[in-house]
Design an enzyme around this catalytic site. Structure first.
Site, PDB file in Angstrom:
ATOM      1  N   GLY A  89       0.860  -1.179   0.000  1.00 37.93           N
ATOM      2  CA  GLY A  89       0.000   0.000   0.000  1.00 37.93           C
ATOM      3  C   GLY A  89       0.891   1.222   0.000  1.00 37.93           C
ATOM      4  N   ASP A 141       9.803   5.085   7.850  1.00 39.73           N
ATOM      5  CA  ASP A 141       9.575   6.459   8.311  1.00 39.73           C
ATOM      6  C   ASP A 141       8.765   7.290   7.322  1.00 39.73           C
ATOM      7  OD1 ASP A 141      11.375   7.021   6.275  1.00 39.73           O
ATOM      8  OD2 ASP A 141      12.981   7.699   7.601  1.00 39.73           O
ATOM      9  N   ARG A 195       4.786  13.771  -8.221  1.00 41.68           N
ATOM     10  CA  ARG A 195       4.883  13.375  -9.633  1.00 41.68           C
ATOM     11  C   ARG A 195       3.527  13.524 -10.302  1.00 41.68           C
ATOM     12  NH1 ARG A 195       4.890   7.860  -7.514  1.00 41.68           N
ATOM     13  NH2 ARG A 195       7.150   7.799  -7.476  1.00 41.68           N
ATOM     14  N   ARG A 202      -2.317   0.285  -9.951  1.00 45.58           N
ATOM     15  CA  ARG A 202      -1.281  -0.699 -10.241  1.00 45.58           C
ATOM     16  C   ARG A 202      -1.891  -2.071 -10.532  1.00 45.58           C
ATOM     17  NH1 ARG A 202      -0.002   3.168  -6.513  1.00 45.58           N
ATOM     18  NH2 ARG A 202       2.195   3.734  -6.216  1.00 45.58           N
ATOM     19  N   ASP A 269       3.568  -3.851  -8.063  1.00 46.52           N
ATOM     20  CA  ASP A 269       3.080  -2.569  -7.561  1.00 46.52           C
ATOM     21  C   ASP A 269       3.806  -1.401  -8.220  1.00 46.52           C
ATOM     22  OD1 ASP A 269       5.314  -3.612  -6.033  1.00 46.52           O
ATOM     23  OD2 ASP A 269       5.142  -1.844  -4.766  1.00 46.52           O
ATOM     24  N   ASP A 279       7.876   5.704 -10.540  1.00 47.11           N
ATOM     25  CA  ASP A 279       8.513   5.265  -9.304  1.00 47.11           C
ATOM     26  C   ASP A 279       9.948   4.809  -9.548  1.00 47.11           C
ATOM     27  OD1 ASP A 279       8.761   4.947  -6.633  1.00 47.11           O
ATOM     28  OD2 ASP A 279       7.629   3.083  -6.501  1.00 47.11           O
TER      29      ASP A 279
END
Length: 479
Positions: A89, A141, A195, A202, A269, A279
């Site tokens: 996710g 994080d 972006r 996906r 993904d 990505d």
């Protein structure tokens, strides 16, 4: 200053409800230093009129744009290096907004919701990377290193120049945190990236619904993605939808190969239903032809090596096909998957013709040129850099004098070259006037090899010198 009159918010994915995404908030960053603002991309969605303060408010603090409900972390699963992970996710990003692309004529009545001649533009997403933790962050994080953001901007700019379907880096803001990372010197600087992409749906978005046994969610996703991204497919036609995704993905894989690009992480993904590359993590461009060239240091077995990318994309497509099995016919879904090979070869021929600036002469001649180009690159070894071949011989015969008197003149000899030249000269140049562009007056093409990328980062990291970064982008956009 508000968005321009061409700005058209349309948050369609948000309408699917909380079974597909979770409302989230961005991290409260201690600092917001705007490092990159893509006004070219902003003009495509009517946001180029934002002031710098407004830009930072929307893309650093993530105050919702007009007409947007607020960010959501999208839910999906996926295969990571062919191991299924149901705990994925959006873990350090979210979908911030969806907007319509501005097209010619959009400043007439159609942009104001009135009747007009301009058709609606594509639905585009503004998605983030490094915007903070979400319910899917696990132990992470939720942050992005500044170096990672710089690399993504550079990758997207280069791929766009080379004609690869790609997301665009829209904004990069340094956020003033000191991050600890095991794979680079730490503490390191932090950033948040936005972006602009055609879709963030996906293959793994469908896999999640299938994993949960939710045929209702699969049907909802199918209709949503079909109507917005592949509207020529009939409602409810899972195989037709898969065939459209197969073709778009085959085109993407072919263009990666023609660009000499290695994405690095082709998990399910990281592939979307529109066939658009996005990505960018451990990407690389080939210095020279090397089929086994691997971008990611953690890809120990070369699963996503340069020449294995089409195989990786096809494997991912079979997982999408499997996810659709409960709402589609197995035989027609299989037929759709079987279309990948022919589609890939056709798109690969077209991509190499485009890179060489020549027109098609028919399947046999085009395949001969493709084979001879790859043979020349292979036989040339390390001395035959990938990008200079296409620079020197762009438009075929029209570049003969330039190539044979240039810095690589000694490379243009031997049996492999003779076969390449014969195959190339069969083809007519496509718009040879393009050779008048300033780039062809230069001896060397623009490349994006790792040494240059590291030098750009070293200037930023060592001296906070952003000039090499901005100079590189300016050169990529210049001609």
């Amino acid at each position: 200053m508000p968005p321009s009159v061409a700005h058209r918010p349309e948050p369609r994915f948000f309408d699917l409800g909380d079974e597909f995404g979770d409302a989230v908030r961005a991290a409260d960053f201690p600092q917001h230093v705007l490092r990159f603002r893509n006004d070219r991309a902003a003009a495509e969605v009517g946001l180029e009129t934002l002031t710098q303060d407004e830009w930072v408010a929307h893309f650093g603090r993530f105050e919702p744009l007009p007409g947007q409900p607020g960010p959501i972390a999208m839910r999906y699963h996926g295969h990571q290096f062919r191991t299924y992970n149901p705990d994925l996710g959006d873990g350090r990003g979210f979908l911030a907004a969806q907007l319509r692309e501005v097209r010619a004529g959009a400043l007439t009545g159609s942009a104001r919701g009135l009747s007009g001649s301009a058709p609606p533009g594509r639905l585009l997403d503004l998605g983030t990377k490094g915007s903070g933790t979400t319910p899917w962050s696990r132990a992470s994080d939720g942050r992005l290193t500044l170096k990672g953001g710089v690399r993504e901007v550079l990758a997207a700019e280069m791929l766009q120049r080379l004609g690869v379907p790609t997301s665009r880096a829209f904004s990069l803001i340094e956020t003033g945190e000191a991050l600890q990372r095991g794979d680079e010197p730490s503490p390191t600087r932090s950033a948040v990236l936005v972006r602009l992409s055609h879709s963030h749906i996906r293959f793994g978005t469908f896999q999640r619904a299938a994993y949960l046994g939710r045929t209702d969610q699969l049907e909802t996703l199918l209709e949503h993605a079909r109507s917005l991204y592949h509207p020529d497919v009939a409602p409810g036609d899972a195989a037709g939808f898969l065939a459209a995704v197969v073709d778009a993905s085959a085109r993407l894989a072919a263009r990666w190969i023609a660009a000499g690009f290695v994405h690095g992480v082709l998990n399910t993904d990281n592939l979307n239903v529109t066939g658009e590359s996005f990505d960018y993590g451990p990407w690389r461009f080939l210095p020279h032809y090397e089929p086994g060239f691997t971008a990611a240091y953690f890809d120990q077995f070369g699963l996503y090596a340069f020449s294995r990318q089409p195989e990786a994309v096809f494997w991912a497509l079979t997982q999408l096909g499997g996810a659709l099995m409960s709402i589609g016919d197995a035989a027609t879904l299989t037929d759709a998957l079987n279309g990948f090979g022919p589609a890939y070869i056709g798109h690969l021929r077209a991509a190499f013709l485009e890179r060489l600036g020549v027109l098609s002469l028919g399947e046999a001649a085009d395949q001969r040129l493709l084979d001879c180009t790859l043979a020349l690159l292979r036989e040339g070894g390390e001395a035959m850099r990938w990008e200079p071949l296409f620079h020197d011989w762009f438009a075929g015969f029209s570049s003969s004098a330039r190539a044979l008197s240039g810095p690589r003149a000694k490379l243009w000899q031997g049996e492999a070259f003779d076969a390449f030249r014969f195959a190339l000269f069969e083809h007519e140049p496509d718009r040879p006037e393009r050779l008048e562009a300033p780039r062809f007056a230069r001896a060397e093409p623009e490349e994006m090899l790792i040494d240059e990328v590291e030098a750009i980062w070293a200037a930023i990291d060592g001296d906070d010198d952003w000039a090499p970064f901005h100079d590189k982008i300016a050169r990529l956009r210049a001609d």
